[in-house]
Scaffold this motif. Sequence first.
Motif, PDB file in Angstrom:
ATOM      1  N   ALA A  22     -59.730 -59.540  97.650  1.00 51.28           N
ATOM      2  CA  ALA A  22     -60.929 -59.805  96.664  1.00 51.28           C
ATOM      3  C   ALA A  22     -61.453 -61.010  97.250  1.00 51.28           C
ATOM      4  O   ALA A  22     -60.221 -62.203  97.413  1.00 51.28           O
ATOM      5  CB  ALA A  22     -60.642 -59.892  95.054  1.00 51.28           C
ATOM      6  N   ILE A  23     -62.580 -61.485  96.987  1.00 53.99           N
ATOM      7  CA  ILE A  23     -62.929 -63.539  97.188  1.00 53.99           C
ATOM      8  C   ILE A  23     -62.820 -63.614  96.972  1.00 53.99           C
ATOM      9  O   ILE A  23     -62.193 -65.182  97.675  1.00 53.99           O
ATOM     10  CB  ILE A  23     -64.658 -62.857  97.207  1.00 53.99           C
ATOM     11  N   GLU A  24     -62.957 -63.250  94.940  1.00 56.39           N
ATOM     12  CA  GLU A  24     -62.207 -63.950  94.234  1.00 56.39           C
ATOM     13  C   GLU A  24     -62.525 -63.318  93.197  1.00 56.39           C
ATOM     14  O   GLU A  24     -63.005 -62.563  92.641  1.00 56.39           O
ATOM     15  CB  GLU A  24     -63.339 -65.523  93.855  1.00 56.39           C
ATOM     16  N   SER A  25     -61.931 -63.509  91.930  1.00 53.94           N
ATOM     17  CA  SER A  25     -61.767 -63.395  90.450  1.00 53.94           C
ATOM     18  C   SER A  25     -61.907 -64.038  89.879  1.00 53.94           C
ATOM     19  O   SER A  25     -61.639 -65.094  89.552  1.00 53.94           O
ATOM     20  CB  SER A  25     -60.465 -62.473  90.366  1.00 53.94           C
ATOM     21  N   GLY A  26     -62.420 -63.612  87.852  1.00 61.05           N
ATOM     22  CA  GLY A  26     -62.795 -63.975  87.537  1.00 61.05           C
ATOM     23  C   GLY A  26     -62.241 -63.147  86.037  1.00 61.05           C
ATOM     24  O   GLY A  26     -61.624 -62.057  86.665  1.00 61.05           O
ATOM     25  N   SER A  27     -62.671 -63.457  84.935  1.00 64.82           N
ATOM     26  CA  SER A  27     -62.069 -63.079  83.585  1.00 64.82           C
ATOM     27  C   SER A  27     -61.769 -61.874  83.524  1.00 64.82           C
ATOM     28  O   SER A  27     -60.969 -60.838  83.094  1.00 64.82           O
ATOM     29  CB  SER A  27     -62.272 -64.185  82.734  1.00 64.82           C
ATOM     30  N   LEU A  28     -63.545 -61.702  83.375  1.00 67.09           N
ATOM     31  CA  LEU A  28     -64.244 -59.705  83.413  1.00 67.09           C
ATOM     32  C   LEU A  28     -64.074 -58.948  84.233  1.00 67.09           C
ATOM     33  O   LEU A  28     -64.367 -57.852  84.260  1.00 67.09           O
ATOM     34  CB  LEU A  28     -65.257 -60.574  82.772  1.00 67.09           C
ATOM     35  N   VAL A  29     -65.123 -60.312  85.386  1.00 65.28           N
ATOM     36  CA  VAL A  29     -65.347 -59.074  86.989  1.00 65.28           C
ATOM     37  C   VAL A  29     -64.878 -60.118  88.058  1.00 65.28           C
ATOM     38  O   VAL A  29     -64.106 -60.982  87.944  1.00 65.28           O
ATOM     39  CB  VAL A  29     -66.184 -58.704  87.042  1.00 65.28           C
ATOM     40  N   ARG A  30     -64.537 -59.295  89.078  1.00 65.54           N
ATOM     41  CA  ARG A  30     -63.997 -59.647  89.805  1.00 65.54           C
ATOM     42  C   ARG A  30     -64.267 -59.100  91.328  1.00 65.54           C
ATOM     43  O   ARG A  30     -66.075 -58.168  90.898  1.00 65.54           O
ATOM     44  CB  ARG A  30     -62.364 -59.364  90.900  1.00 65.54           C
ATOM     45  N   TRP A  31     -64.806 -60.032  92.913  1.00 65.15           N
ATOM     46  CA  TRP A  31     -66.188 -59.907  93.707  1.00 65.15           C
ATOM     47  C   TRP A  31     -64.935 -59.318  94.770  1.00 65.15           C
ATOM     48  O   TRP A  31     -64.151 -60.396  95.334  1.00 65.15           O
ATOM     49  CB  TRP A  31     -66.899 -61.198  94.127  1.00 65.15           C
ATOM     50  N   GLN A  32     -65.351 -58.953  96.350  1.00 67.57           N
ATOM     51  CA  GLN A  32     -65.033 -58.800  97.667  1.00 67.57           C
ATOM     52  C   GLN A  32     -65.994 -58.193  98.222  1.00 67.57           C
ATOM     53  O   GLN A  32     -66.937 -57.158  97.314  1.00 67.57           O
ATOM     54  CB  GLN A  32     -63.514 -58.293  97.184  1.00 67.57           C
ATOM     55  N   PRO A  46     -65.023 -54.353  87.211  1.00 68.34           N
ATOM     56  CA  PRO A  46     -64.691 -54.937  86.080  1.00 68.34           C
ATOM     57  C   PRO A  46     -62.875 -54.843  85.806  1.00 68.34           C
ATOM     58  O   PRO A  46     -62.451 -54.303  86.948  1.00 68.34           O
ATOM     59  CB  PRO A  46     -65.114 -54.058  84.926  1.00 68.34           C
ATOM     60  N   ASN A  47     -62.611 -56.361  85.778  1.00 70.77           N
ATOM     61  CA  ASN A  47     -61.158 -56.973  85.544  1.00 70.77           C
ATOM     62  C   ASN A  47     -60.688 -55.603  84.234  1.00 70.77           C
ATOM     63  O   ASN A  47     -59.272 -55.296  84.375  1.00 70.77           O
ATOM     64  CB  ASN A  47     -60.677 -58.334  85.264  1.00 70.77           C
ATOM     65  N   VAL A  48     -60.912 -55.828  83.660  1.00 64.86           N
ATOM     66  CA  VAL A  48     -61.155 -54.785  82.406  1.00 64.86           C
ATOM     67  C   VAL A  48     -62.118 -53.888  81.964  1.00 64.86           C
ATOM     68  O   VAL A  48     -62.712 -53.648  82.225  1.00 64.86           O
ATOM     69  CB  VAL A  48     -60.659 -56.550  81.216  1.00 64.86           C
ATOM     70  N   ALA A  49     -61.047 -53.122  80.917  1.00 63.92           N
ATOM     71  CA  ALA A  49     -62.024 -52.166  80.810  1.00 63.92           C
ATOM     72  C   ALA A  49     -63.242 -52.723  79.433  1.00 63.92           C
ATOM     73  O   ALA A  49     -63.164 -53.614  78.517  1.00 63.92           O
ATOM     74  CB  ALA A  49     -61.343 -50.856  79.809  1.00 63.92           C
ATOM     75  N   GLY A  50     -64.462 -51.828  78.999  1.00 72.62           N
ATOM     76  CA  GLY A  50     -65.306 -52.174  77.982  1.00 72.62           C
ATOM     77  C   GLY A  50     -65.769 -53.247  78.920  1.00 72.62           C
ATOM     78  O   GLY A  50     -66.489 -53.099  77.555  1.00 72.62           O
ATOM     79  N   VAL A  51     -66.034 -53.615  79.704  1.00 76.80           N
ATOM     80  CA  VAL A  51     -67.336 -54.593  80.094  1.00 76.80           C
ATOM     81  C   VAL A  51     -68.195 -53.838  80.518  1.00 76.80           C
ATOM     82  O   VAL A  51     -68.374 -52.448  80.918  1.00 76.80           O
ATOM     83  CB  VAL A  51     -67.155 -55.502  81.680  1.00 76.80           C
ATOM     84  N   ARG A  52     -69.935 -53.930  79.195  1.00 76.58           N
ATOM     85  CA  ARG A  52     -70.549 -53.419  79.314  1.00 76.58           C
ATOM     86  C   ARG A  52     -71.778 -53.852  80.768  1.00 76.58           C
ATOM     87  O   ARG A  52     -72.192 -55.336  80.610  1.00 76.58           O
ATOM     88  CB  ARG A  52     -71.358 -53.083  78.633  1.00 76.58           C
ATOM     89  N   ARG A  77     -69.298 -51.476  90.895  1.00 76.56           N
ATOM     90  CA  ARG A  77     -68.928 -50.617  90.701  1.00 76.56           C
ATOM     91  C   ARG A  77     -67.978 -50.131  89.871  1.00 76.56           C
ATOM     92  O   ARG A  77     -67.152 -51.420  89.690  1.00 76.56           O
ATOM     93  CB  ARG A  77     -68.584 -50.283  91.979  1.00 76.56           C
ATOM     94  N   GLY A  78     -67.738 -48.949  88.684  1.00 75.50           N
ATOM     95  CA  GLY A  78     -66.929 -49.180  87.910  1.00 75.50           C
ATOM     96  C   GLY A  78     -67.108 -49.411  86.011  1.00 75.50           C
ATOM     97  O   GLY A  78     -66.161 -49.287  85.864  1.00 75.50           O
ATOM     98  N   PHE A  79     -68.377 -49.311  86.795  1.00 78.86           N
ATOM     99  CA  PHE A  79     -69.179 -50.268  84.983  1.00 78.86           C
ATOM    100  C   PHE A  79     -69.185 -49.120  84.498  1.00 78.86           C
ATOM    101  O   PHE A  79     -69.529 -48.914  82.945  1.00 78.86           O
ATOM    102  CB  PHE A  79     -70.040 -51.132  84.770  1.00 78.86           C
ATOM    103  N   SER A  80     -69.199 -48.060  84.768  1.00 82.07           N
ATOM    104  CA  SER A  80     -69.526 -46.611  83.728  1.00 82.07           C
ATOM    105  C   SER A  80     -70.836 -47.068  83.454  1.00 82.07           C
ATOM    106  O   SER A  80     -71.004 -46.194  81.689  1.00 82.07           O
ATOM    107  CB  SER A  80     -68.662 -46.371  82.665  1.00 82.07           C
ATOM    108  N   VAL A  81     -71.560 -46.945  84.385  1.00 84.35           N
ATOM    109  CA  VAL A  81     -72.509 -46.879  83.563  1.00 84.35           C
ATOM    110  C   VAL A  81     -73.776 -45.342  83.274  1.00 84.35           C
ATOM    111  O   VAL A  81     -73.316 -44.513  84.320  1.00 84.35           O
ATOM    112  CB  VAL A  81     -73.813 -47.631  84.965  1.00 84.35           C
TER     113      VAL A  81
END
Length: 356
Positions: A22-32, A46-52, A77-81
Amino acid sequence: MSNPMAPMARPTIGTARRRSAAIESGSLVRWQAMFDGQELPVVCEPNVAGVRLPEWAREHRKEIGRRLLDHGAILFRGFSVANAEEFNRCIDGVSAGALEYKFRASPRTQIQQDLNVYTSTDYPAEESIFPHNEHSYSPVFPLHLFLYCDLPAQTGGETPIGSTRALARRIRPEVREAFARKGIMYVRNYGDGFGLPWQTVFQTSDRATVEAYCNSIGIAAEWKSGDRLRTRQIGAALMRHPTTGEALWFNHGTFFHELTLPPTVRTQLRSEYAPEDLPQNTFYGDGSSIEPDYVEHLQSCYREVMVGFPWQKGDVLMLDNMLALHGRGPFTGPRRVMVAMAQACRGVDLALKETA
């Protein structure tokens, strides 16, 4: 038979190595980064479930904009749109809203009446779509392009993307100079039994409305016999990005050129039509022919910068349309990818012309 309007030649998708750190991580999402050594895409998960995604994107609009300028493309990716409505809310979260698809060049179907969300190009599954910037032939084009995967194909069906910054580094100086100095003339013919009818392209059956629209954005409209239409317009090969100020290779000179048609389709069409009577073709701005070896060089440059990845259901891909190219690979099985555009720009405001 293949649609003769489709300038299709299968793009060579780069073999960049997938990056895992990962380039960096936040509390709710991560970027890579997805690939080592590639500018794009950067992946947001998303780092945690349920992030809209619509709500998170609205709150982090500035960060998304900054990262988009850095990389040219973001894959959420992984946000379940879940559907077109939620996809449209994602667009609203990071822009002023999706634009109506005007001055069309490819067949698309509006998903529902109240949304400016469309199917991606409705060409046959066995065909590829050559790399291009969306609407770069048009005097008015979107700065941002969004794609949403509702149903990935069984096999294939990638939307390869590429960096226009990398593309510009590959173009030979004499090719760049010729196009930058002369500009590009786009010639399109409608109603001749191939391609899109002008009623579809302009979304009206009224000639006066077509003429008014063309006059408003600098397109010359010529009515031919039998309710047929030809349009011509001249555009720049280079545009300046409205935010970064970069000089970018941004045009449809290669995509619309007859040499980018599949060889069998081109041979068939040229046996019946002159170059200026083809469904679409490009010339230098003074009307002279573009050197075939220049077109072939540009085709190679476009293909060399493309990378691809398999779609996953719920993916949202956001492109800076001036920094990122896109295409489409052939596929099997059903595939449903939606597209929307945002933030209209006028080419006349951004065009660059170089002199000898």
